[in-house]
Design a protein around this motif. Structure first.
Motif, mmCIF file in Angstrom:
data_model
loop_
_atom_site.group_PDB
_atom_site.id
_atom_site.type_symbol
_atom_site.label_atom_id
_atom_site.label_comp_id
_atom_site.label_asym_id
_atom_site.label_seq_id
_atom_site.Cartn_x
_atom_site.Cartn_y
_atom_site.Cartn_z
ATOM 1 N N PHE A 4 7.772 -4.733 -1.504
ATOM 2 C CA PHE A 4 6.708 -5.578 -2.013
ATOM 3 C C PHE A 4 7.235 -6.568 -3.029
ATOM 4 O O PHE A 4 8.324 -6.430 -3.554
ATOM 5 C CB PHE A 4 5.568 -4.740 -2.589
ATOM 6 C CG PHE A 4 5.969 -3.850 -3.728
ATOM 7 C CD1 PHE A 4 6.183 -2.511 -3.511
ATOM 8 C CD2 PHE A 4 6.100 -4.359 -5.007
ATOM 9 C CE1 PHE A 4 6.538 -1.679 -4.565
ATOM 10 C CE2 PHE A 4 6.455 -3.537 -6.060
ATOM 11 C CZ PHE A 4 6.675 -2.197 -5.835
ATOM 12 N N VAL A 5 6.416 -7.577 -3.261
ATOM 13 C CA VAL A 5 6.817 -8.664 -4.144
ATOM 14 C C VAL A 5 5.827 -8.792 -5.288
ATOM 15 O O VAL A 5 4.633 -8.760 -5.078
ATOM 16 C CB VAL A 5 6.917 -9.987 -3.371
ATOM 17 C CG1 VAL A 5 8.297 -10.151 -2.785
ATOM 18 C CG2 VAL A 5 5.897 -10.061 -2.253
ATOM 19 N N MET A 6 6.362 -8.888 -6.486
ATOM 20 C CA MET A 6 5.458 -8.871 -7.629
ATOM 21 C C MET A 6 5.483 -10.168 -8.423
ATOM 22 O O MET A 6 6.260 -11.063 -8.157
ATOM 23 C CB MET A 6 5.810 -7.700 -8.520
ATOM 24 C CG MET A 6 7.245 -7.660 -8.940
ATOM 25 S SD MET A 6 7.721 -5.967 -9.231
ATOM 26 C CE MET A 6 9.486 -6.143 -9.345
ATOM 27 N N THR A 7 4.629 -10.189 -9.433
ATOM 28 C CA THR A 7 4.447 -11.408 -10.202
ATOM 29 C C THR A 7 5.475 -11.578 -11.298
ATOM 30 O O THR A 7 6.130 -12.587 -11.414
ATOM 31 C CB THR A 7 3.065 -11.377 -10.868
ATOM 32 O OG1 THR A 7 2.114 -11.354 -9.844
ATOM 33 C CG2 THR A 7 2.853 -12.582 -11.730
ATOM 34 N N GLY A 523 -3.654 -16.017 -6.733
ATOM 35 C CA GLY A 523 -3.192 -16.933 -5.688
ATOM 36 C C GLY A 523 -1.729 -16.682 -5.333
ATOM 37 O O GLY A 523 -1.339 -16.743 -4.165
ATOM 38 N N HIS A 524 -0.937 -16.368 -6.364
ATOM 39 C CA HIS A 524 0.481 -16.073 -6.151
ATOM 40 C C HIS A 524 0.644 -14.900 -5.187
ATOM 41 O O HIS A 524 1.387 -14.981 -4.210
ATOM 42 C CB HIS A 524 1.115 -15.767 -7.517
ATOM 43 C CG HIS A 524 2.528 -15.285 -7.474
ATOM 44 N ND1 HIS A 524 3.598 -16.070 -7.837
ATOM 45 C CD2 HIS A 524 3.054 -14.085 -7.125
ATOM 46 C CE1 HIS A 524 4.712 -15.380 -7.703
ATOM 47 N NE2 HIS A 524 4.412 -14.167 -7.273
ATOM 48 N N GLU A 525 -0.052 -13.815 -5.465
ATOM 49 C CA GLU A 525 0.090 -12.623 -4.616
ATOM 50 C C GLU A 525 -0.376 -12.909 -3.192
ATOM 51 O O GLU A 525 0.262 -12.505 -2.225
ATOM 52 C CB GLU A 525 -0.669 -11.435 -5.206
ATOM 53 C CG GLU A 525 -0.207 -11.000 -6.598
ATOM 54 C CD GLU A 525 1.288 -10.771 -6.727
ATOM 55 O OE1 GLU A 525 1.966 -10.553 -5.707
ATOM 56 O OE2 GLU A 525 1.800 -10.837 -7.858
ATOM 57 N N LEU A 526 -1.484 -13.619 -3.061
ATOM 58 C CA LEU A 526 -1.985 -13.967 -1.726
ATOM 59 C C LEU A 526 -0.962 -14.806 -0.964
ATOM 60 O O LEU A 526 -0.717 -14.579 0.227
ATOM 61 C CB LEU A 526 -3.266 -14.782 -1.850
ATOM 62 C CG LEU A 526 -4.580 -14.031 -1.866
ATOM 63 C CD1 LEU A 526 -5.710 -15.039 -1.995
ATOM 64 C CD2 LEU A 526 -4.755 -13.217 -0.589
ATOM 65 N N GLY A 584 10.764 -17.113 -2.051
ATOM 66 C CA GLY A 584 9.459 -16.463 -1.866
ATOM 67 C C GLY A 584 8.615 -16.564 -3.117
ATOM 68 O O GLY A 584 7.412 -16.858 -3.060
ATOM 69 N N GLU A 585 9.237 -16.325 -4.263
ATOM 70 C CA GLU A 585 8.499 -16.386 -5.531
ATOM 71 C C GLU A 585 8.078 -17.811 -5.852
ATOM 72 O O GLU A 585 6.982 -18.047 -6.366
ATOM 73 C CB GLU A 585 9.345 -15.812 -6.669
ATOM 74 C CG GLU A 585 9.642 -14.323 -6.534
ATOM 75 C CD GLU A 585 8.399 -13.457 -6.456
ATOM 76 O OE1 GLU A 585 7.358 -13.873 -7.022
ATOM 77 O OE2 GLU A 585 8.444 -12.400 -5.818
ATOM 78 N N ASN A 586 8.963 -18.763 -5.573
ATOM 79 C CA ASN A 586 8.634 -20.149 -5.885
ATOM 80 C C ASN A 586 7.505 -20.668 -4.996
ATOM 81 O O ASN A 586 6.609 -21.380 -5.462
ATOM 82 C CB ASN A 586 9.882 -21.035 -5.767
ATOM 83 C CG ASN A 586 10.978 -20.588 -6.733
ATOM 84 O OD1 ASN A 586 10.678 -20.024 -7.783
ATOM 85 N ND2 ASN A 586 12.230 -20.811 -6.379
ATOM 86 N N ALA A 649 14.635 -12.247 -8.038
ATOM 87 C CA ALA A 649 13.961 -13.159 -7.107
ATOM 88 C C ALA A 649 13.021 -14.118 -7.836
ATOM 89 O O ALA A 649 12.522 -15.070 -7.240
ATOM 90 C CB ALA A 649 13.190 -12.363 -6.064
ATOM 91 N N HIS A 650 12.762 -13.869 -9.129
ATOM 92 C CA HIS A 650 11.896 -14.760 -9.906
ATOM 93 C C HIS A 650 12.741 -15.747 -10.706
ATOM 94 O O HIS A 650 13.696 -15.350 -11.363
ATOM 95 C CB HIS A 650 11.037 -13.965 -10.897
ATOM 96 C CG HIS A 650 10.173 -12.934 -10.248
ATOM 97 N ND1 HIS A 650 10.664 -11.705 -9.877
ATOM 98 C CD2 HIS A 650 8.870 -12.940 -9.910
ATOM 99 C CE1 HIS A 650 9.674 -10.999 -9.332
ATOM 100 N NE2 HIS A 650 8.582 -11.721 -9.335
ATOM 101 N N ALA A 651 12.361 -17.003 -10.683
ATOM 102 C CA ALA A 651 13.042 -17.990 -11.519
ATOM 103 C C ALA A 651 12.671 -17.713 -12.979
ATOM 104 O O ALA A 651 11.626 -17.131 -13.253
ATOM 105 C CB ALA A 651 12.599 -19.391 -11.120
#
Ligand SMILES: [Zn+2]
Length: 688
Positions: A4-7, A523-526, A584-586, A649-651
């Protein structure tokens, strides 16, 4: 092992700051007064900065001045601020539960006694190596590689990730089923590239790592020359494993990890390692479907077992055992040494966190739902859950409209995308059904034994899922966590209770700032369901292509704009961001903020809001953007910035603000920014 990908990046970092959780603040042993946190705070704005030149600095300078980096932190931002507040609440719950009251519930007994055991450093220091001795003896008794599978299975059940990891996973091809999973593992450095980069800093870090391993062996009682020799052995074994592992960027593409097999076939490939013995000892399924996520890695593991002398394998296992337990269960010298390498050297922390913080975080990680159940009852009013759900639905509606309006996507793919969006499950606050800890035994005064039992409990729990239908109601974050995630294999968004508070959300503030801040995260998670990774899954979570070829190539072309945008950013001298790793995060950041904006515009129109009316001197749209930016105010040490750029994975948060806003003409309009202002991109990216 759900992907999964988080904020927030905090949790990803915490995963390797084993001895030093990523969150902390300046707190003394008595709980400090909580700071007043606001979603939109005009006092943080620095009017001496031109918002069209650097919007992050404009929105955050006041916060940055007010919040110098505490010495026990590697980074400190709004997420940390709230995490610290939540941790104070958890501490109160744990201190209450640790009083030996006969009326405690079974869960209160567990979390309370675990916390009390963790806090008793005098007892832990006095016991020394005694509690870990039986495990060291088991490793010392290993006589041949024929005995390795049984020993390794035992070590895996108690959380020692030597060589590889075994567990359950959702079937990529059939998301309704849980199968066995065999994953690459066994490294002590954060990820494989740490073993191979050739720049001076990376070479130095490898030397420091070998020194760290040597010092841990010394603490475990080895003579100096032996400890030095053994540290070299560990480095040699891990380097071989690393060489055969995928890079972190490669692991972001699920196609690279999808290698279905079955246990019997996989067993035949491991000619020097009896998988039958391993699964028997681990109580794992001896047959049935499995995923060998990295075949090249397991081929190398098989060879390594055959050609490595047994004393070197013992050494490698001994290191990973000590490494896995060198935290709050072991004498303080172990934890300090581990902190020194992972938190201080790799990430720049200057001081270890206080004991109560480490112990609170430990209980949250071990029994997050037992602790979280009390937390939710005390701190998460049902009205907040309802408001969060309404915002989520509004943003989902905005996304449906956005998909309709895309000029680059064919009607066929749009139809599929909207089907997927409609199927997204919204999970808010906490699980409907709490995890059952009744089989877990926690003994006051036995922190290392408790840790072993917790890890065994979690391992068994994970294995018990294999062969059963997927439980989409399960959560992978504890309720007090300040974060959120999207699970592509389950197509659900998950927002833990701990997040729904200022500075991210407040029922005392208006929609402009709540949508700019928390709305952008929803919106990010969606959007993660439709980023370069998430878009490869269908509405049910199967890894299945639902795109036309033409739409796929258009998506890739549009996404490449963001790869290039972030590749160009130099995070610390000599280290650029990795546009592919952070893609993906961007995409989620840009898409998420855009969706929040669209949803908020709907609200404005419905309420006939006057857009020129100012509050605190700012128009509603300006407050929307400032609230977005102010969630990212963060202090970061250069060491941490470096490791974040290389592994996360997050900038970094400054770019999550400025780079995203540069791509949005609506932002430029609100602040009258025009080319060649820095906050306006001449080549704005836009996908969703
Ligand atoms: Zn994310």
């Amino acid at each position: 092992m759900s992907r999964f990908v988080m904020t927030s990046s905090s949790l990803a970092l915490a995963a390797f700051l084993t001895a030093a959780p990523a969150f902390s603040q300046n707190a003394t042993s008595t709980a400090p007064a909580a700071p007043e946190l606001r979603v939109f705070d005009p006092s943080l704005i620095d009017k001496s900065v031109n918002p069209c030149e650097n919007f992050y600095r404009y929105s955050c300078n006041g916060w940055l001045k007010r919040n110098p980096l505490p010495p026990d932190q590697t980074h400190y931002g709004r997420y940390t601020e709230l995490s610290e507040l939540n941790r104070l609440h958890l501490r109160q719950i744990l201190e209450d539960a640790s009083k030996p009251d006969p009326n405690r519930t079974p869960n209160e007994q567990k979390i309370g006694d675990e916390y009390a055991s963790c806090m008793d450093t005098a007892a832990i220091n006095k016991l020394g190596l005694t509690p870990i001795k039986p495990e060291l003896d088991r490793i010392a008794a290993l006589q041949s590689t024929a005995e390795l599978p049984t020993l390794l299975a035992h070590l895996h059940t108690i959380g020692v990730n030597a060589f590889f990891e075994m567990g359950s996973t959702q079937d990529f091809a059939d998301a309704s089923q849980v199968i066995s999973s065999y994953d690459a593992g066994g490294l002590g450095l954060p990820e494989r590239d740490y073993y191979f980069r050739t720049d001076a800093k990376s070479v130095e870090q490898r030397e420091q790592y070998v020194n760290h391993v040597r010092r841990i062996f010394r603490l475990a009682g080895e003579p100096e020359t032996q400890a030095a020799k053994d540290a070299d052995t560990v480095m040699a074994v891990e380097t071989r494993l690393a060489k055969a592992s995928l890079t972190i960027t490669e692991t972001r593409d699920p196609q690279n990890l999808n290698h279905p097999t079955d246990v019997a076939r996989f067993s035949k490939e491991l000619t020097h390692f009896s998988l039958a013995d391993y699964v028997e000892s681990a109580h794992a399924p001896a047959s049935g479907k499995a995923n060998n996520t990295e075949p090249r890695f397991f081929a190398e593991f098989n060879t390594l077992v055959a050609d490595t002398p047994i004393d070197r394998i013992r050494t490698y296992l001994r290191w990973h055992l000590l490494h896995a337990y060198a935290g709050t269960s072991m004498p303080e010298a172990f934890e300090t040494e581990s902190w020194n390498f992972y938190a201080h050297i790799l990430n720049g922390a200057e001081k270890q966190q206080e004991r109560w913080k480490r112990c609170t975080t430990r209980v949250d990680r071990e029994m997050g739902e037992a602790l979280g159940q009390v937390y939710v009852a005390r701190y998460f009013p049902p009205a907040e859950k309802q408001q969060a759900l309404e915002m989520t639905l509004a943003i989902e509606q905005a996304m449906a409209k956005d998909i309709d309006s895309l000029d680059w996507m064919s009607p066929a793919t749009k139809q599929q995308a909207k089907e997927k969006l409609k199927t997204v499950m919204n999970k808010i606050g906490y699980p409907d059904k709490w995890r059952d800890y009744s089989k877990l035994v926690i003994v006051r005064g036995d922190p290392l034994g408790n840790q072993q039992r917790v890890r065994q409990f979690n391992f068994n729990r994970d294995l018990a899922k294999i062969g059963k239908p997927v439980d989409k109601d399960e959560w992978y974050m504890s309720p007090p966590t300040v974060n959120a995630y999207y699970d592509p294999q389950q197509n659900n968004v998950n927002f833990p209770a701990g997040y729904f508070q200022p500075p991210f959300f407040s029922d005392k503030e208006d929609d402009a700032v709540n949508y700019g801040d928390m709305g952008s995260t929803i919106g990010h998670e969606l959007t993660h369901g439709f980023d370069d990774e998430g878009r490869q899954y269908d509405k049910d979570g199967n890894l299945k292509d639902w795109w036309t070829k033409d739409d796929e190539s258009k998506f890739k072309e549009k996404a490449q704009c963001m790869v290039d945008q972030y590749n160009a950013i130099e995070a610390v001298p000599g280290v650029h961001l990795n546009g592919k790793l952070t893609l993906g995060e961007n995409l989620a950041d840009l898409g998420g903020l855009w969706l929040a904006w669209l949803a908020w515009e709907e609200k404005v129109q419905a309420a006939h809001l006057e857009m020129t009316a100012k509050t605190d001197g700012y128009t509603p749209d300006q407050r929307f953007w400032i609230a977005y930016a102010q969630q990212w105010c963060t202090q970061t040490r250069p060491e941490q910035l470096r490791s974040q750029a290389q592994t996360n994975a997050h900038a970094p948060d400054e770019y999550r603000t400025n780079s995203i806003l540069q791509d949005l003409p609506e932002f430029a309009k609100s602040f009258n920014c025009k080319l060649p202002d820095k906050m306006v991109s001449a080549k704005a990216c836009r996908v969703w």
